[in-house]
Design an enzyme around this catalytic site. Structure first.
Site, mmCIF file in Angstrom:
data_model
loop_
_atom_site.group_PDB
_atom_site.id
_atom_site.type_symbol
_atom_site.label_atom_id
_atom_site.label_comp_id
_atom_site.label_asym_id
_atom_site.label_seq_id
_atom_site.Cartn_x
_atom_site.Cartn_y
_atom_site.Cartn_z
ATOM 1 N N ARG A 1 -13.085 -13.981 -1.566
ATOM 2 C CA ARG A 1 -12.258 -14.623 -0.524
ATOM 3 C C ARG A 1 -13.083 -15.346 0.538
ATOM 4 O O ARG A 1 -12.522 -16.161 1.273
ATOM 5 C CB ARG A 1 -11.320 -13.597 0.119
ATOM 6 C CG ARG A 1 -10.171 -13.235 -0.797
ATOM 7 C CD ARG A 1 -9.135 -12.368 -0.135
ATOM 8 N NE ARG A 1 -8.031 -12.123 -1.056
ATOM 9 C CZ ARG A 1 -7.260 -11.052 -1.063
ATOM 10 N NH1 ARG A 1 -7.459 -10.103 -0.164
ATOM 11 N NH2 ARG A 1 -6.277 -10.934 -1.929
ATOM 12 N N ASP B 1 -7.443 -7.710 4.636
ATOM 13 C CA ASP B 1 -6.563 -8.553 3.819
ATOM 14 C C ASP B 1 -6.062 -9.783 4.585
ATOM 15 O O ASP B 1 -5.537 -10.719 3.985
ATOM 16 C CB ASP B 1 -5.351 -7.741 3.331
ATOM 17 C CG ASP B 1 -5.763 -6.681 2.315
ATOM 18 O OD1 ASP B 1 -6.844 -6.818 1.709
ATOM 19 O OD2 ASP B 1 -4.999 -5.718 2.131
ATOM 20 N N SER C 1 -13.291 2.015 2.225
ATOM 21 C CA SER C 1 -12.272 1.636 1.250
ATOM 22 C C SER C 1 -11.218 2.722 1.137
ATOM 23 O O SER C 1 -11.520 3.862 0.754
ATOM 24 C CB SER C 1 -12.916 1.405 -0.122
ATOM 25 O OG SER C 1 -11.915 1.399 -1.120
ATOM 26 N N GLN D 1 -8.929 2.683 -1.005
ATOM 27 C CA GLN D 1 -8.686 2.938 -2.429
ATOM 28 C C GLN D 1 -9.642 4.007 -2.950
ATOM 29 O O GLN D 1 -9.240 4.907 -3.678
ATOM 30 C CB GLN D 1 -8.829 1.645 -3.232
ATOM 31 C CG GLN D 1 -7.739 0.634 -2.889
ATOM 32 C CD GLN D 1 -7.901 -0.687 -3.602
ATOM 33 O OE1 GLN D 1 -8.868 -0.905 -4.317
ATOM 34 N NE2 GLN D 1 -6.949 -1.581 -3.399
ATOM 35 N N SER E 1 0.837 -1.208 0.000
ATOM 36 C CA SER E 1 0.000 0.000 0.000
ATOM 37 C C SER E 1 0.872 1.259 0.000
ATOM 38 O O SER E 1 0.596 2.232 -0.711
ATOM 39 C CB SER E 1 -0.897 0.032 1.241
ATOM 40 O OG SER E 1 -1.893 -0.942 1.133
ATOM 41 N N LYS F 1 -12.664 -8.947 -3.599
ATOM 42 C CA LYS F 1 -11.197 -8.804 -3.636
ATOM 43 C C LYS F 1 -10.673 -9.561 -4.859
ATOM 44 O O LYS F 1 -11.424 -9.828 -5.785
ATOM 45 C CB LYS F 1 -10.597 -9.317 -2.332
ATOM 46 C CG LYS F 1 -10.976 -8.485 -1.113
ATOM 47 C CD LYS F 1 -10.384 -7.095 -1.202
ATOM 48 C CE LYS F 1 -10.777 -6.217 -0.027
ATOM 49 N NZ LYS F 1 -10.315 -4.841 -0.184
HETATM 50 C C1 S3P Z 1 -5.630 -1.042 -0.148
HETATM 51 C C2 S3P Z 1 -6.894 -0.964 0.396
HETATM 52 C C3 S3P Z 1 -7.735 -2.154 0.639
HETATM 53 C C4 S3P Z 1 -6.916 -3.431 0.636
HETATM 54 C C5 S3P Z 1 -5.959 -3.501 -0.514
HETATM 55 C C6 S3P Z 1 -4.996 -2.321 -0.477
HETATM 56 C C7 S3P Z 1 -4.886 0.213 -0.369
HETATM 57 O O1 S3P Z 1 -8.705 -2.241 -0.380
HETATM 58 O O2 S3P Z 1 -7.772 -4.553 0.630
HETATM 59 O O3 S3P Z 1 -5.214 -4.698 -0.469
HETATM 60 O O4 S3P Z 1 -3.662 0.167 -0.556
HETATM 61 O O5 S3P Z 1 -5.520 1.268 -0.338
HETATM 62 P P1 S3P Z 1 -10.071 -1.394 -0.325
HETATM 63 O O6 S3P Z 1 -9.735 0.025 -0.345
HETATM 64 O O7 S3P Z 1 -10.840 -1.785 -1.551
HETATM 65 O O8 S3P Z 1 -10.747 -1.838 0.921
#
Ligand code: S3P
Length: 434
Positions: free
Chosen positions: A343, A312, A164, A166, A22, A339
């Site tokens: 999962r 995760d 999230s 992301q 990340s 995911k």
């Molecule tokens: C991540 C956010 C998570 C995680 C992913 C990495 C990131 O996803 O599951 O492995 O680096 O921002 P989500 O934002 O979809 O929850």
């Protein structure tokens, strides 16, 4: 690639973990948007962060590796170049969603594509807020390929409908090129690397977390250090706790509090985990971790706001639960279904094949622990965390386990199979049945 993992009652050693995925993605993207040259110490060789680098190169970003560091020459605000071909994000949801936020406000057309798994993951969750900001984005049936025709953006206040990081990061990155202040409101906190790395303040208000970014703000080129990945550490924490004997130590692990809930949950289950030499580096907390053979773990019930913090790690938590006495209930984790694989289904599939009593719920899993696992033939289904979780289950099963699609581990942890073989004793892991 098929890997066979033999049971290993005693584990010992100090596996070298990969850099945090990340943080690596973000370090590269923020360096590319900065004015000047940033040095990134400890960038990741894993496939996902490498997908981010290859997309950035297509956007005109120059970079070079020297003396173990990655030097990225930022193109400054608005400086990315029109890509000549679609940007291939591979298996990486973080690459696709964060870059969509960057590209939404730039004055050219770009297309984001990914592999079969990524092309099946939901993208409306980023398209909706970006369109609200004025972006012109078309999806393919709610998925990638994503076509983005960059536009001038308007700032918004966006309340995340799913927890999230992301989506949060995509909106904040789009906010960088909007005129005025963009705010993201989270009801359940998600990982906060974007806020830390951009120096954004978060305000807690009425049980919600508000993060704002001022459009036009310049990102400064700087030294960035990527700690070791706590999500990668989780596999060895569980392996060490489930072993009959031995100690595993890991150094320089990123312990950002938005990522460490698994350590607390394993502790509540009875795992003997010690955190040592805690320090702060470049705005992210790090420490060394030590886990010893723990014996007598007990089941737990988890759900609610803790889930995004360990989302995760749930496949490997389910492995722990299969060995613990009593029942483990994991709820409020429906996000697991979107995911790299579903999962919930895939974790239940491999653990059931190994003899566990595990029930799928729409938003989680219920595991009746304590039935000894037996070696079996299982499939990673193209998912790195499933390949590694199955390997950890295999260490404390009776008989050998064959894992098909084991190459998926390289998405986040390229040296995983060698690291596992080293702590479990040479010969525990054999590749392609060799
Ligand atoms: C991540 C956010 C998570 C995680 C992913 C990495 C990131 O996803 O599951 O492995 O680096 O921002 P989500 O934002 O979809 O929850």
């Amino acid at each position: 690639m098929t890997v066979t993992v033999h049971p290993a009652p005693a584990l010992a050693g100090s596996p070298v973990l990969p850099p945090d995925k990340s943080i690596a993605h973000r370090a590269a993207i923020f360096a590319a948007l900065a004015s000047g040259v940033s040095e990134i110490v400890g960038f990741s060789e894993a496939e996902d962060p490498q997908s981010t680098l290859s997309c950035l190169r297509q956007l005109g970003v120059e970079m070079e590796e020297r003396d173990g560091s990655l030097f990225i020459t930022g193109r400054g605000p608005g400086g990315l170049r029109t890509p000549e071909a679609p940007l291939d994000c591979g298996n990486s949801g973080t690459t696709m969603r964060l870059l969509a936020g960057v590209l939404a406000g730039l004055p050219f057309e770009s297309v984001l594509t990914g592999d079969a798994s990524l092309s099946g993951r939901p993208m409306e969750r980023i398209a909706a807020p970006l369109r609200e900001m004025g972006a012109d984005i078309s999806l393919t049936d709610g998925h990638a390929p994503i076509t983005i025709r960059g536009r001038e953006l308007t700032p918004i206040t966006y309340r995340l409908p799913v927890a999230s990081a992301q989506v949060k990061s995509a909106v904040l990155l789009a906010g960088l090129s909007a005129r005025g202040e963009t705010t993201v409101v989270e009801t359940e906190p998600s990982r906060d690397h974007t806020e830390r790395m951009l120096g954004l303040d978060a305000i807690d208000f009425d049980g919600e977390r508000h993060v704002s970014i001022e459009g036009g703000r310049e990102i400064r080129a700087r030294l960035r250090v990527v700690p070791k990945d706590v999500s990668a550490a989780s596999f060895f924490l569980v392996a060490g706790a489930l072993a009959e004997d031995g100690v595993i130590e890991m150094s320089g692990v990123g312990l950002n509090p938005s990522r460490t809930a698994l350590i607390d949950v394993l502790g509540a289950m009875g795992a003997k985990i010690t955190t040592m030499h805690e320090r702060d580096y470049a705005g992210e907390p790090l420490a060394n971790l030590r886990v010893e053979a723990s014996g007598g773990l007990v089941g737990v019930e988890i759900g609610g706001a803790i889930i995004p913090n360990l989302i995760d790690e749930i496949p490997v938590l389910a492995v722990t639960a299969a060995h613990a006495s009593g029942q483990t209930v994991i709820r409020d984790a429906a996000e697991l279904r979107v995911k790299e694989t579903d999962r919930i289904a895939v974790t239940a599939e491999f653990l059931r094949a190994m003899g566990a009593t595990i029930e799928e719920r729409s938003d989680g899993l219920v595991i009746q622990g304590g039935t000894p696992l037996r070696g079996a033939e299982v499939h990673a289904r193209g998912d790195h965390r499933i390949a590694m979780a199955a390997a950890i289950a295999a260490l404390s099963a009776s008989g050998a386990t064959t894992i098909h699609g084991a190459e998926a581990a390289s998405v986040s942890f390229p040296g995983f199979w060698d690291a596992l073989d080293a702590v479990a004793g040479k010969g525990t892991v054999s590749m392609d049945g060799a």
